[in-house]
Motif scaffolding. Structure first.
Motif, PDB file in Angstrom:
ATOM      1  N   THR A   1      12.447 -20.581   3.102  1.00  0.00           N
ATOM      2  CA  THR A   1      13.092 -19.972   1.933  1.00  0.00           C
ATOM      3  C   THR A   1      12.415 -18.649   1.577  1.00  0.00           C
ATOM      4  O   THR A   1      11.212 -18.622   1.290  1.00  0.00           O
ATOM      5  N   PRO A   2      13.158 -17.549   1.599  1.00  0.00           N
ATOM      6  CA  PRO A   2      12.566 -16.244   1.242  1.00  0.00           C
ATOM      7  C   PRO A   2      12.368 -16.145  -0.262  1.00  0.00           C
ATOM      8  O   PRO A   2      13.076 -16.789  -1.050  1.00  0.00           O
ATOM      9  N   GLU A   3      11.397 -15.323  -0.668  1.00  0.00           N
ATOM     10  CA  GLU A   3      11.097 -15.135  -2.087  1.00  0.00           C
ATOM     11  C   GLU A   3      11.005 -13.645  -2.401  1.00  0.00           C
ATOM     12  O   GLU A   3      10.418 -12.879  -1.628  1.00  0.00           O
ATOM     13  N   LEU A   4      11.552 -13.261  -3.535  1.00  0.00           N
ATOM     14  CA  LEU A   4      11.509 -11.864  -3.955  1.00  0.00           C
ATOM     15  C   LEU A   4      10.121 -11.515  -4.498  1.00  0.00           C
ATOM     16  O   LEU A   4       9.553 -12.253  -5.299  1.00  0.00           O
ATOM     17  N   VAL A   5       9.568 -10.396  -4.020  1.00  0.00           N
ATOM     18  CA  VAL A   5       8.282  -9.894  -4.513  1.00  0.00           C
ATOM     19  C   VAL A   5       8.555  -8.570  -5.237  1.00  0.00           C
ATOM     20  O   VAL A   5       8.921  -7.575  -4.600  1.00  0.00           O
ATOM     21  N   ILE A   6       8.388  -8.580  -6.552  1.00  0.00           N
ATOM     22  CA  ILE A   6       8.730  -7.407  -7.357  1.00  0.00           C
ATOM     23  C   ILE A   6       7.513  -6.502  -7.498  1.00  0.00           C
ATOM     24  O   ILE A   6       6.455  -6.925  -7.974  1.00  0.00           O
ATOM     25  N   ARG A   7       7.687  -5.258  -7.046  1.00  0.00           N
ATOM     26  CA  ARG A   7       6.631  -4.247  -7.222  1.00  0.00           C
ATOM     27  C   ARG A   7       7.243  -3.047  -7.951  1.00  0.00           C
ATOM     28  O   ARG A   7       7.975  -3.248  -8.920  1.00  0.00           O
ATOM     29  N   ASP A   8       6.965  -1.841  -7.493  1.00  0.00           N
ATOM     30  CA  ASP A   8       7.330  -0.668  -8.304  1.00  0.00           C
ATOM     31  C   ASP A   8       8.390   0.241  -7.689  1.00  0.00           C
ATOM     32  O   ASP A   8       8.626   1.330  -8.212  1.00  0.00           O
TER      33      ASP A   8
ATOM     34  N   TYR B   1       0.810  -1.226   0.000  1.00  0.00           N
ATOM     35  CA  TYR B   1       0.000   0.000   0.000  1.00  0.00           C
ATOM     36  C   TYR B   1       0.843   1.276   0.000  1.00  0.00           C
ATOM     37  O   TYR B   1       0.292   2.372   0.018  1.00  0.00           O
ATOM     38  N   LEU B   2       2.165   1.129   0.011  1.00  0.00           N
ATOM     39  CA  LEU B   2       3.019   2.306  -0.108  1.00  0.00           C
ATOM     40  C   LEU B   2       2.907   2.864  -1.522  1.00  0.00           C
ATOM     41  O   LEU B   2       2.421   2.210  -2.443  1.00  0.00           O
ATOM     42  N   SER B   3       3.371   4.089  -1.693  1.00  0.00           N
ATOM     43  CA  SER B   3       3.361   4.701  -3.014  1.00  0.00           C
ATOM     44  C   SER B   3       4.792   5.100  -3.382  1.00  0.00           C
ATOM     45  O   SER B   3       5.328   6.048  -2.799  1.00  0.00           O
ATOM     46  N   PRO B   4       5.410   4.393  -4.322  1.00  0.00           N
ATOM     47  CA  PRO B   4       4.902   3.213  -5.029  1.00  0.00           C
ATOM     48  C   PRO B   4       4.985   1.966  -4.138  1.00  0.00           C
ATOM     49  O   PRO B   4       5.718   1.963  -3.142  1.00  0.00           O
ATOM     50  N   PRO B   5       4.237   0.915  -4.493  1.00  0.00           N
ATOM     51  CA  PRO B   5       4.311  -0.330  -3.717  1.00  0.00           C
ATOM     52  C   PRO B   5       5.749  -0.835  -3.629  1.00  0.00           C
ATOM     53  O   PRO B   5       6.519  -0.723  -4.591  1.00  0.00           O
ATOM     54  N   LEU B   6       6.108  -1.376  -2.477  1.00  0.00           N
ATOM     55  CA  LEU B   6       7.495  -1.716  -2.158  1.00  0.00           C
ATOM     56  C   LEU B   6       7.894  -3.095  -2.681  1.00  0.00           C
ATOM     57  O   LEU B   6       7.250  -4.097  -2.378  1.00  0.00           O
TER      58      LEU B   6
END
Length: 338
Positions: free
Chosen positions: A321-328, A281-286
């Motif tokens: 195991t961590p996973e990368l979440v790609i946003r903006d 919900y950050l601008s831009p999403p994190l």
């Protein structure tokens, strides 16, 4: 206050029959069940959880001890633990230490004296409870969440922080960033140390230099992320991207950039760690590294229950195991297309 004997006397049955009706653990005819329940209603009888726990040597209660924090990560983990306890018929007693060592030891002693069936510990290594207290209650299983300060029979659940830190930094490099700083967490915490080491490893593998001042240490809270970003912006040669070792500090970094009139990711790319609910919900999403918080809570409870059923089993080390979440919040760095 009415007792089970009072119910049995009024219903003209034995106390064991009353127990079978209330606990629904043996067949009782409908006629007798109706008599017992009418007596229960008439006497306003409430079964004693304490008496039951003494009889079966179980309280159906899990204790959890954690260090106070404004970091939403902990609240989301607790939510997962509490939901899992409910689904498995257990209650959760949560003790918050407020970062006070004396309060931590006292809370731990209280939980153990209440004979909780199992204990979850989620603190930092520098503020760990006395191992002597735990050793006085050898029959109560303990699961360490995200840290492992004691030798002994405790099960440990943690994320692969080294891999997560490396993945976050590699992603920034793959997007063309070369001047990459790191807002690290408290180095008395193994997970924070490993995330920083992951950053260093990725930078080294890419042949990139880490200039003086590019590593700033925070405490996993919003304020230190804000202060760390202010420090980075004051450098003679600003970084183009920042890996914040948790999302709370990334949020603080966002605010410092906003105060400075800078935008994400145009002026500074930011990547976090934890994937708290606020991140999207950050601008831009994190862009961030996802930790499975609900799964962490579920795994912790199931590990405790397995330990209760198999007290002699070898201590388990479970690594998520961590996973990368790609946003903006990460764009294309200056090196893209060069």
């Amino acid at each position: 206050m009415a007792t089970m004997k009072d119910v049995a006397r009024l219903a003209r049955v034995s106390t064991s029959t009353v127990s079978h009706v209330i606990n629904d653990n043996r067949y009782v005819s409908d006629a007798i069940r109706d008599r017992v329940m009418k007596a229960v209603d008439q006497l306003n009888y409430a079964p004693s959880a304490l008496a039951r726990s003494l009889k079966i040597n179980q309280t159906r209660t899990i204790g959890m001890l954690l260090t106070a924090s404004s970091n939403p990560f902990y609240a989301e983990v607790v939510r997962g633990v509490e939901r899992c306890c409910y689904e498995r018929g257990y209650s959760l007693i949560l003790c918050n230490t407020e970062g006070d060592h004396h309060r931590m030891s006292r809370s731990l002693e209280t939980l153990l004296q209440k004979r909780v069936d199992g204990l979850l510990l989620m603190c930092t290594e520098s503020r760990m409870p006395s191992p002597d207290i735990i050793r006085r209650y050898p029959s109560i299983p303990v699961v360490m969440m995200d840290w492992a300060p004691f030798d002994g029979n405790s099960d440990v659940i943690k994320d692969n922080s080294l891999q997560g830190g490396e993945a976050a930094t590699h992603y920034l490099i793959s997007q063309g960033y070369r001047k990459i700083a790191c807002i690290a967490g408290p180095q008395d915490k193994t997970t924070a140390h490993n995330r920083l080491e992951g950053y260093r490893k990725a930078m080294h593998q890419a042949g990139l230099v880490i200039p003086e001042g590019y590593e700033v240490t925070g405490d996993f809270e919003f304020e230190t992320g804000f202060r760390a970003m202010e420090s980075l912006l004051a450098l003679p040669e600003r970084p183009h991207a920042v890996f914040a070792c948790n999302d709370a500090m990334a949020v603080g970094a966002y605010h410092a950039l906003y105060q400075a009139g800078l935008s994400v990711p145009h002026d500074m790319a930011v990547i976090g760690y934890d994937d708290i609910e606020l991140a999207r919900y950050l601008s831009p999403p994190l862009t961030t590294v996802h930790q499975p918080k609900d799964e962490l809570g579920e795994l912790a409870i199931d590990t405790l229950l397995h330990r209760l059923e198999h007290p002699g089993a070898e201590p388990a080390l479970l690594v998520l195991t961590p996973e990368l979440v790609i946003r903006d919040s990460v764009g294309q760095g200056p090196s893209i297309g060069v």
